[in-house]
Every structure is written in C-alpha cells, then in structure tokens.
Write an enzyme that holds these catalytic residues in place. Structure first.
Site, mmCIF file in Angstrom:
data_model
loop_
_atom_site.group_PDB
_atom_site.id
_atom_site.type_symbol
_atom_site.label_atom_id
_atom_site.label_comp_id
_atom_site.label_asym_id
_atom_site.label_seq_id
_atom_site.Cartn_x
_atom_site.Cartn_y
_atom_site.Cartn_z
ATOM 1 N N GLN A 18 -13.888 -12.865 -2.445
ATOM 2 C CA GLN A 18 -15.259 -13.081 -1.995
ATOM 3 C C GLN A 18 -15.478 -12.157 -0.804
ATOM 4 O O GLN A 18 -14.733 -12.222 0.164
ATOM 5 C CB GLN A 18 -15.457 -14.537 -1.550
ATOM 6 C CG GLN A 18 -16.780 -14.740 -0.821
ATOM 7 C CD GLN A 18 -17.045 -16.173 -0.380
ATOM 8 O OE1 GLN A 18 -17.915 -16.819 -0.902
ATOM 9 N NE2 GLN A 18 -16.282 -16.666 0.586
ATOM 10 N N PRO A 69 -11.194 -0.017 -3.011
ATOM 11 C CA PRO A 69 -12.419 -0.687 -3.456
ATOM 12 C C PRO A 69 -13.660 0.179 -3.212
ATOM 13 O O PRO A 69 -13.673 1.038 -2.328
ATOM 14 C CB PRO A 69 -12.493 -1.952 -2.591
ATOM 15 C CG PRO A 69 -11.145 -2.055 -1.933
ATOM 16 C CD PRO A 69 -10.649 -0.643 -1.816
ATOM 17 N N THR A 87 -3.811 -10.440 4.986
ATOM 18 C CA THR A 87 -4.240 -11.461 4.020
ATOM 19 C C THR A 87 -3.063 -12.279 3.508
ATOM 20 O O THR A 87 -1.908 -11.845 3.578
ATOM 21 C CB THR A 87 -4.871 -10.824 2.759
ATOM 22 O OG1 THR A 87 -3.900 -9.963 2.156
ATOM 23 C CG2 THR A 87 -6.119 -10.045 3.092
ATOM 24 N N HIS A 145 -7.581 1.497 0.993
ATOM 25 C CA HIS A 145 -7.355 0.102 1.372
ATOM 26 C C HIS A 145 -6.277 -0.144 2.438
ATOM 27 O O HIS A 145 -6.261 -1.184 3.083
ATOM 28 C CB HIS A 145 -7.004 -0.685 0.101
ATOM 29 C CG HIS A 145 -7.390 -2.120 0.146
ATOM 30 N ND1 HIS A 145 -7.415 -2.864 1.315
ATOM 31 C CD2 HIS A 145 -7.768 -2.974 -0.839
ATOM 32 C CE1 HIS A 145 -7.791 -4.098 1.035
ATOM 33 N NE2 HIS A 145 -8.017 -4.189 -0.251
ATOM 34 N N SER A 177 -8.051 -13.446 -2.140
ATOM 35 C CA SER A 177 -7.532 -13.100 -0.819
ATOM 36 C C SER A 177 -8.097 -14.018 0.255
ATOM 37 O O SER A 177 -9.262 -14.383 0.233
ATOM 38 C CB SER A 177 -7.782 -11.638 -0.494
ATOM 39 O OG SER A 177 -9.096 -11.310 -0.827
ATOM 40 N N LYS A 202 -22.888 -30.361 -1.341
ATOM 41 C CA LYS A 202 -21.797 -30.502 -0.363
ATOM 42 C C LYS A 202 -20.469 -29.956 -0.914
ATOM 43 O O LYS A 202 -19.407 -30.519 -0.716
ATOM 44 C CB LYS A 202 -21.614 -31.971 0.066
ATOM 45 C CG LYS A 202 -22.881 -32.659 0.551
ATOM 46 C CD LYS A 202 -22.773 -33.017 2.027
ATOM 47 C CE LYS A 202 -23.968 -33.792 2.555
ATOM 48 N NZ LYS A 202 -25.288 -33.182 2.276
ATOM 49 N N ILE A 203 -20.586 -28.840 -1.658
ATOM 50 C CA ILE A 203 -19.392 -28.186 -2.218
ATOM 51 C C ILE A 203 -19.327 -26.771 -1.638
ATOM 52 O O ILE A 203 -20.354 -26.102 -1.516
ATOM 53 C CB ILE A 203 -19.461 -28.119 -3.759
ATOM 54 C CG1 ILE A 203 -19.328 -29.531 -4.350
ATOM 55 C CG2 ILE A 203 -18.374 -27.206 -4.332
ATOM 56 C CD1 ILE A 203 -19.548 -29.593 -5.848
ATOM 57 N N SER A 204 -18.142 -26.313 -1.274
ATOM 58 C CA SER A 204 -17.979 -24.952 -0.772
ATOM 59 C C SER A 204 -18.385 -23.966 -1.866
ATOM 60 O O SER A 204 -17.868 -24.032 -2.988
ATOM 61 C CB SER A 204 -16.519 -24.732 -0.372
ATOM 62 O OG SER A 204 -16.090 -23.443 -0.766
ATOM 63 N N TYR A 262 0.784 -1.231 0.000
ATOM 64 C CA TYR A 262 0.000 0.000 0.000
ATOM 65 C C TYR A 262 0.815 1.280 0.000
ATOM 66 O O TYR A 262 0.798 2.041 -0.954
ATOM 67 C CB TYR A 262 -0.973 -0.011 1.196
ATOM 68 C CG TYR A 262 -1.933 -1.186 1.126
ATOM 69 C CD1 TYR A 262 -2.836 -1.297 0.076
ATOM 70 C CD2 TYR A 262 -1.906 -2.194 2.086
ATOM 71 C CE1 TYR A 262 -3.697 -2.376 -0.016
ATOM 72 C CE2 TYR A 262 -2.774 -3.278 2.001
ATOM 73 C CZ TYR A 262 -3.663 -3.366 0.955
ATOM 74 O OH TYR A 262 -4.514 -4.439 0.846
#
Length: 616
Positions: free
Chosen positions: A545, A110, A455, A333, A444, A416-418, A97
């Site tokens: 996400q 962001p 992160t 950020h 991230s 049963k999937i992430s 940064y």
C-alpha cells in the site's frame, strides 16, 4: 497520519537537527526466538499441507532446544544488535538489493504513474518539466537545510534517513555485488541534473554561481537548448546498458569506463541530483488501456524502439515527462522505500500547481553540456545484447492499472475496518477464487519507527483469512457468519501489522538467523533447507500500500515467475491499483486478477451491508 513537527521553514538552516532526531530514535529490537518460531508455524498453516507442517514442527522443535542451534544464533544476533546502529539494515541492503543479480528494470525498480498532464506539444512538455525541476530543488532545499518536517506514525516519530539518500545518489554495478554512491553531503555537492532526450545525455547546472536555484523560466530556456541540440533520433541508446542483468552490466560498465570521455560522462550522470527524461510520445491507445501503458512506460520505457534508451536505470530518481502529457517516475529501490519518494512527489505536484512568481531576470545562461560517448564495436555489441534482453522483458511484462470507482477507503472506515486490511482480504479472496488455495503473501510494513529502519513483512495469508475466503462461497454458512469471519480476519491483519511495525514480525528475524549462521561459518540450519521455508518465501502475491495525496499509483513487477505484483493507493472515493504478472507464466493474468479483485471488493461490501455488525 504523518504531520509536521516544525512548520516548514525552508529558509532557516537547522543544521544538526537531523542528527539529533536520528539519535533519539530507538534501535530495532531482535524479537524473542520462541515467539518467532511459534508465529512461523502459525504462518505456515494456511499455505502448506498437514504432512509438511508436521515435518517442519519437528525441525522447529530441534532448532529451539535449550542450548541448541537456534539459541546460539539468537545470541549472535543480539550481540550484533548491541554493536550496530541497526542489526538488519546493512544485511538487508546487501541481500535484498545490492547482491540481487536480476535486472533492476521490472524486477526491482518501482514506477509511479502521475495523472496525465494537459499539454500536447513540446512547449508544454518543457514548461512542465521546468516547473517539475523547480519543485525538486524546492524539496532539496528542505533536505539540505534539515527543515524537512519529521513524519509520525501512530504518534511516534519516524526515521528520516531515506530522504537523505534519494537525491544525488546512484547505484554502481559490480561483478558480485553492486554499491551506491551518494554526493549529497560533503564539499563536492551536486549542482546539476542529468537531462536525457532522444537517447542523448546532458549535464544541466541548476544553480547560479551565488547558490540560488534557476527559476522555471530559466530552466525552460535551458531545456529548449537541450531539445534543439538533440534532434537526431539515430543515436546509440547507451542508457539501455543499465537494463541488463547486473553481472553483464558490470562487465560492460568496466569496459565502457576504459575510455576517458565515457568515464567523465558516466561520472556526471552518477553525481547528478536526479535524471529528467524527456520522452517521445507513446503510441496512441484507447482510453481504457492508456494508464496500463503508461505504467509499462514508467517501469521499462516501452522497449529499445521507444523510450527505454532514454534512461539511466541505476540513477535513484528519474522523472519522466513525455510529449503527449504522460508522466511519472521510476526509482532505483536500494536507497529507499516508496513513502519518501511519494512525499517528494506530492510536494512537487503541489508545487507545479503554483502560479509563476512574476518574470525572472534575463541572465546569460551557459549552454548545457552534452555528455559524449565513444562507442567501440565491443560497446556496440553490449548495447545490442542489452536491447535483445530488454525487449524480451518488455514483451513478458503483463501490467494492468485498475481504478476501482465503486468506493474508496471511506467505506471500510465507515464499517470501522482498516482500509488496508479490507483491501488485503479482498486480494486473498480474489486469489482463492482464481486458484482454489491460498498462497504466501508479502505486504511491506515500515520499520521507520527505528533508526535506519527499512521494512518487514506483513504475512496477509493467515488462519483467519483462509477461514473467511473458504466460507465466502460456501452455501452452508450464513451471511452473519461470513461477515463475522471477515471482521475477525481484518482484525487479525491489523494485529499482525501493529506487531510488524513494532519490529516483532518474523521474516527479517528468520533471515537474520540464517545470515548469522552464514557469518559464523556454520552450516545453514535444516530449518532453512526445508521445503516449507521455500514455500513460505515464494510470494505469489507481492503487495504494497503506497498512499499518496496525488491521484497516482505506484507499480512494480512480480517477485516470482508465477506471481503477481500488486500496489495500491486508497483514495477517499476510489482506489488505484496496479497489478503485474508475467506473460511467460500461463497461470497468471493481470486483467483476470483485476476482474476478480473488483468482484471481491464488491462482494465484501454487499456482505457487510447485509449483515449488521454482531458483538464479536
């Protein structure tokens, strides 16, 4: 699922609780050297040629020799870890940064797009802004009293430090490295926010002399005063200076602060709790383009003719409320990742839905202070240059908000999937279908299980993901085989994620080894001068996400000239995506990526529904 440790008792002060909580958190580990080097070679496999790989294998073999360069740097890192609260956090803040010289606009900060509000005029805009400010102050009380519920991930408590960095803070430009000031603690705590309207800045006190916050009704009265004293639309957009390249802005900043009045005004902005931008309405657009336009408004303000001058981009938090109901925020950020910002936002959105608590007592409120700027010909010239550069950036940003309506996180969960692994794999499939090869992909991962954790990188492109995307359109593979490869790839992603959040990923460790070499004043090892390392660090897909309770979406620009920025919020029945690219790159196109992504998600669902789950 983050859940509260203590019920929210925003009234009772629990001083010292934050400190105790922080001290109980584990320190970020330095991963074993050999493990990182093995995993680095594995991560390179799907993205470089076999010839390049064999060249890198030789460099790794040299680097990992007993008593060699690698071991020496590893020992230095382990020493650093013993001596510091977090061996990575200072280095990361500087390299990711503060020493990054591109403008914060588009390249770093962001934005968040909130659902369109149903007001249509100034009155509605100011009422909503007043309620929003009241919500911010409500959240601030929890931070100040240290009654913020501790968040958990997989049953482990998380570092809460970022919450204490996001209010009353600001970035300050410097010639080679920026810095951050924070006025949240200590004797001189911030008591005001900055309000901007028609490029004019105001200092608005949000606390009474007894320390109680102004109510929404009282804030509304103050915002009306601000509005009515800033009707001229021909003012110099001083805030546009903050959109420039950091070195240019640092020069202009020093120049600006030579004048006493300017210096006072800038300090008032820097010290404020946050900024609230009262924007002019956006140009009318059709329904399907609307959300993408708002995303652009949040990221850069739409250009020097629209709202870009209605910002101070160095401010950590800027809430944006436009006359036509578009609203959201943009944040600097350096002090924080997305999740604390979203938690604050979720709190505020819930707060704005609450009905008013009766009528507020009418008290005499002082006129908000207008911040004056003396514009010399030199500053005027700096503003003109910043305008030109900004307008080029605005024209260059290609952004598409896509609401994927066919299903949400409920579907992958039922298989049963992430959901995150499912979405990441769909991105891999979309990219492969568009370009015929895989690319380095950044997702991230939070290190907040550790004290002062920020992160690390989940490398979503894996040997398994490549096998799956290659099989997907191959005629000689059965649906069952494809479905098995899909499940295996999502499982691999899940495992990499778990490894990353436990401090065992490779990217920050490799960065640490490289920075350790620089700090030891030894030559940078060959390993980091290798083409493969450059390819591995060239993230054509930069993804994140950012889940929220609110039906919003975060957005950010690509991190390389020929890449995409992809942010998503998976809701139960739909998924919000924001996809960005640069128009100056002929090979990338946000709408095209959105189209391929939608197709990939649907094809993956069809595949799983066609092939019953086999015993893996």
């Amino acid at each position: 699922r983050p859940c509260g440790l203590l019920k929210q008792t925003a009234l009772n002060k629990l001083v010292g609780r934050f400190q105790l909580h922080q001290e109980a958190l584990p320190h970020l580990p330095v991963p074993p050297l050999q493990q990182t080097l093995d995993r680095y070679l594995l991560a390179l496999q799907p993205i470089i040629s076999p010839e390049e790989l064999s060249h890198t294998q030789a460099l790794v073999a040299e680097f990992r020799k007993p008593g060699g360069v690698g071991e020496r740097l590893q020992k230095g890192l382990e020493r650093r870890a013993r001596k510091t609260e977090n061996w990575l956090s200072d280095w990361w803040l500087k390299t990711a940064y503060l020493e990054y010289r591109l403008p914060v606009v588009v390249h770093s900060s962001p934005g968040v797009v909130l659902p369109k509000q149903d007001f249509l005029d100034r009155q509605g805009q100011l009422r909503f802004a007043a309620k929003l400010i009241e919500g911010i102050l409500d959240f601030k009380t929890m931070i100040d009293n240290e009654t913020l519920p501790v968040e958990y991930m997989g049953g482990k408590p998380l570092c809460m430090n970022q919450y204490y960095q996001i209010l009353s803070s600001c970035r300050i430009p410097g010639p080679k490295r920026d810095s951050i000031v924070n006025y949240a603690k200590g004797k001189k705590q911030s008591r005001h926010i900055t309000v901007v309207h028609n490029f004019q800045f105001f200092e608005l006190d949000v606390y009474h002399s007894d320390g109680s916050p102004l109510t929404a009704d009282q804030l509304f009265i103050q915002l009306e005063k601000i509005w009515n004293t800033s009707l001229q639309t021909n003012k110099e957009p001083i805030g546009i200076l903050t959109t420039n390249h950091r070195n240019s802005w640092a020069k202009a900043y020093n120049n600006l602060l030579k004048d006493k009045t300017n210096k006072e005004s800038v300090r008032s902005i820097e010290k404020s709790i946050c900024t609230v931008c009262l924007d002019a309405p956006m140009p009318r657009v059709s329904e399907d383009v609307y959300k993408s336009r708002v995303a652009a408004q949040m990221l850069h303000g739409g250009g020097s003719r629209l709202n870009s001058g209605n910002r101070w981009f160095d401010k950590t938090l800027q809430f944006i409320v436009a006359e036509d109901g578009s609203c959201g925020l943009v944040y600097e950020h350096a002090p924080s990742e997305g999740p604390p910002i979203i938690a604050l936002l979720d709190h505020i959105v819930e707060f704005t839905k609450k009905p008013e608590m009766g009528k507020s007592p009418t008290v005499h409120l002082p006129m908000p202070k207008k911040l004056r700027f003396n514009i010399t010909p030199e500053i005027k010239n700096d503003i003109e240059k910043a305008k030109q550069n900004l307008n080029i950036m605005v024209e260059d940003l290609d952004i598409k908000v896509m609401v994927f309506h066919q299903f949400g996180k409920g579907f992958p969960k039922s298989e049963k999937i992430s959901p995150d692994a499912f979405i990441q794999l769909a991105l891999q499939l979309a990219y492969y279908r568009m370009y015929g090869h895989a690319c380095a992909t950044y997702e991230s991962a939070s290190l907040r299980m550790f004290r002062l954790g920020r992160t690390d990188t989940i490398r979503s492109t894996s040997v398994d993901s490549l096998k799956f995307v290659q099989s997907m359109d191959s005629p000689d593979k059965s649906d069952q085989e494809k479905a098995d490869l899909l499940r295996k790839a999502t499982q691999a992603h899940r495992e990499y994620t778990d490894m990353a959040i436990r401090g065992n990923a490779i990217d920050r460790h490799l960065l640490g080894l490289k920075l350790q070499a620089i700090e030891d004043l030894v030559s940078v090892p060959e390993l980091f001068m290798d083409t493969a390392y450059a390819v591995a660090m060239h993230f054509n897909l930069s993804t994140s996400q950012v889940p929220a309770k609110t039906d919003c979406v975060m957005c950010f620009g690509p991190v390389v000239p020929d890449g995409y920025g992809v942010c998503y919020n998976p809701m139960e029945e739909h998924i919000n995506f924001a996809i960005s690219a640069f128009n100056s790159c002929a090979d990338t196109n946000a709408a095209r990526m959105a189209h391929y992504l939608e197709k990939a998600l649907l094809d993956m669902r069809i595949l799983l529904q066609a092939a019953p789950k086999s015993k893996l």
